[in-house]
Scaffold this active site. Structure first.
Site, PDB file in Angstrom:
ATOM      1  N   LYS A 120      49.899   0.301  50.229  1.00 12.20           N
ATOM      2  CA  LYS A 120      48.743  -0.741  50.342  1.00 12.20           C
ATOM      3  C   LYS A 120      47.394  -0.088  50.447  1.00 12.20           C
ATOM      4  O   LYS A 120      46.353  -0.454  49.529  1.00 12.20           O
ATOM      5  CB  LYS A 120      48.786  -1.522  51.521  1.00 12.20           C
ATOM      6  CG  LYS A 120      47.795  -2.635  51.750  1.00 12.20           C
ATOM      7  CD  LYS A 120      48.178  -3.198  53.177  1.00 12.20           C
ATOM      8  CE  LYS A 120      47.034  -2.609  54.063  1.00 12.20           C
ATOM      9  NZ  LYS A 120      46.806  -2.918  55.458  1.00 12.20           N
ATOM     10  N   ASP A 138      48.816  -7.278  51.714  1.00  7.37           N
ATOM     11  CA  ASP A 138      48.987  -7.247  53.188  1.00  7.37           C
ATOM     12  C   ASP A 138      49.312  -8.538  53.587  1.00  7.37           C
ATOM     13  O   ASP A 138      50.352  -9.247  52.866  1.00  7.37           O
ATOM     14  CB  ASP A 138      47.328  -6.986  53.803  1.00  7.37           C
ATOM     15  CG  ASP A 138      46.557  -8.381  53.500  1.00  7.37           C
ATOM     16  OD1 ASP A 138      47.062  -9.212  52.678  1.00  7.37           O
ATOM     17  OD2 ASP A 138      45.531  -8.545  53.869  1.00  7.37           O
TER      18      ASP A 138
END
Length: 236
Positions: A120, A138
Site C-alpha cells: 500500500k 486502504d
C-alpha cells in the site's frame, strides 16, 4: 458492477473532484515515504501535525539518521505505534543511503524492500510522487470497492489487482484518490451518506442510508419505511 456502469462511476467522481490530491503534507518523495509509513493505522491529520514539526528538522535520509530513533520519537508520539515507526523511519533512511544513493526508488519491488513499506505504501508513493497508475488499497478503498460492487475481494491485494484491471485507463491515475476521498467523506464505514452520493444509483449496496429528512419522517410515522430511490435514468 457492469463495465458501462464503472465508466459512469468514475466519470461522476471525476466531475465532482477534477484534481484530487493526497491529504498528506509533503514536498519531496522522501518526505512522502516517511509520511505514508507513519500514516499506518493513523489519520492524515495526526501525521501532518507531527511532520509539520519533524520535517523542518529532518527531511532527508541523512538528517533523519542524525536525529536517530530517540530524536524522532518526540515528534511522532501522538501517532499510533510510534515506537515501531520511529525504528522503521531510521531503518528505511539508512537503506535509502546504503542501497539507493539516498534517492527514493521508483519500482514497487524496490520500495517494498524498505522497512515499514508494504504494498500500500509503495503504491501511494509510486502514484503520488511519480505519477504511476497504481491503486493503493486502504480501509476506505477496500470498503468502497466491496460495498459498491466495483471490485470485490477478501484481501487488499485482491481488491487492488481487480481495481487496476476494471478501472478504465483514462481514470487509473486518479482512481486511488477518488475512491479514498469518497470513502472518507461520503461512503463512510458506519453510516454511508447515500442520500448525497453522486454514484448511489450505480452502487450495489442494498441497505442504502435514508436522508435525515426521511429518518425524521420515520420517527413521526411508526412503521413507515422511506421511499425507495428512483431507478437510474440512462444517460446518452
Amino acid at each position: 458492477m457492469k463495465k458501462e456502469d464503472i465508466e459512469e462511476f468514475y466519470r461522476r467522481l471525476e466531475a465532482s473532484m477534477p484534481e484530487p490530491e493526497t491529504e498528506l503534507a509533503y514536498k519531496t518523495p522522501y518526505e512522502l515515504v516517511v509520511a505514508v509509513a507513519l500514516s499506518a493505522q493513523a489519520t492524515d491529520v495526526s501525521v501532518n501535525a507531527a511532520t509539520a514539526k519533524l520535517f523542518p528538522v529532518a527531511n532527508t535520509p541523512e538528517a533523519m539518521i542524525a536525529l536517530g530513533e530517540e530524536g524522532v520519537a518526540p515528534y511522532i508520539k501522538t501517532i499510533g505505534l510510534w515506537r515501531n515507526k520511529a525504528k522503521n523511519v531510521i531503518a528505511l533512511s539508512r537503506m535509502l543511503i546504503e542501497e539507493f544513493s539516498g534517492k527514493v526508488p521508483q519500482t514497487r519491488e524496490e520500495l517494498q524492500k524498505l522497512p515499514g513499506v508494504g504494498r500500500k505504501t509503495a503504491d501511494v508513493v509510486l502514484n503520488v510522487a511519480f505519477g504511476q497508475p497504481t491503486i493503493a488499497v486502504d480501509t476506505h478503498i477496500f470498503r468502497v470497492s466491496n460495498r459498491t460492487g466495483l471490485a470485490s475481494g477478501k484481501t487488499a491485494d485482491q481488491v487492488s489487482d481487480r481495481l487496476v484491471k476494471r478501472t478504465p485507463a483514462p481514470y487509473l491515475l486518479h482512481a486511488h484518490h477518488w475512491l479514498i476521498l469518497h470513502g472518507r467523506y461520503v461512503c463512510k464505514a458506519r453510516t454511508p451518506e447515500c442520500w448525497r452520493c453522486e454514484v448511489a444509483d450505480l452502487c450495489g449496496f442494498k441497505d442504502k442510508t435514508p436522508s435525515p429528512e426521511e429518518r425524521a419522517a420515520l420517527k413521526k410515522v411508526p412503521g413507515k419505511k422511506p421511499a425507495k430511490k428512483a431507478a437510474r435514468k440512462k444517460t446518452a
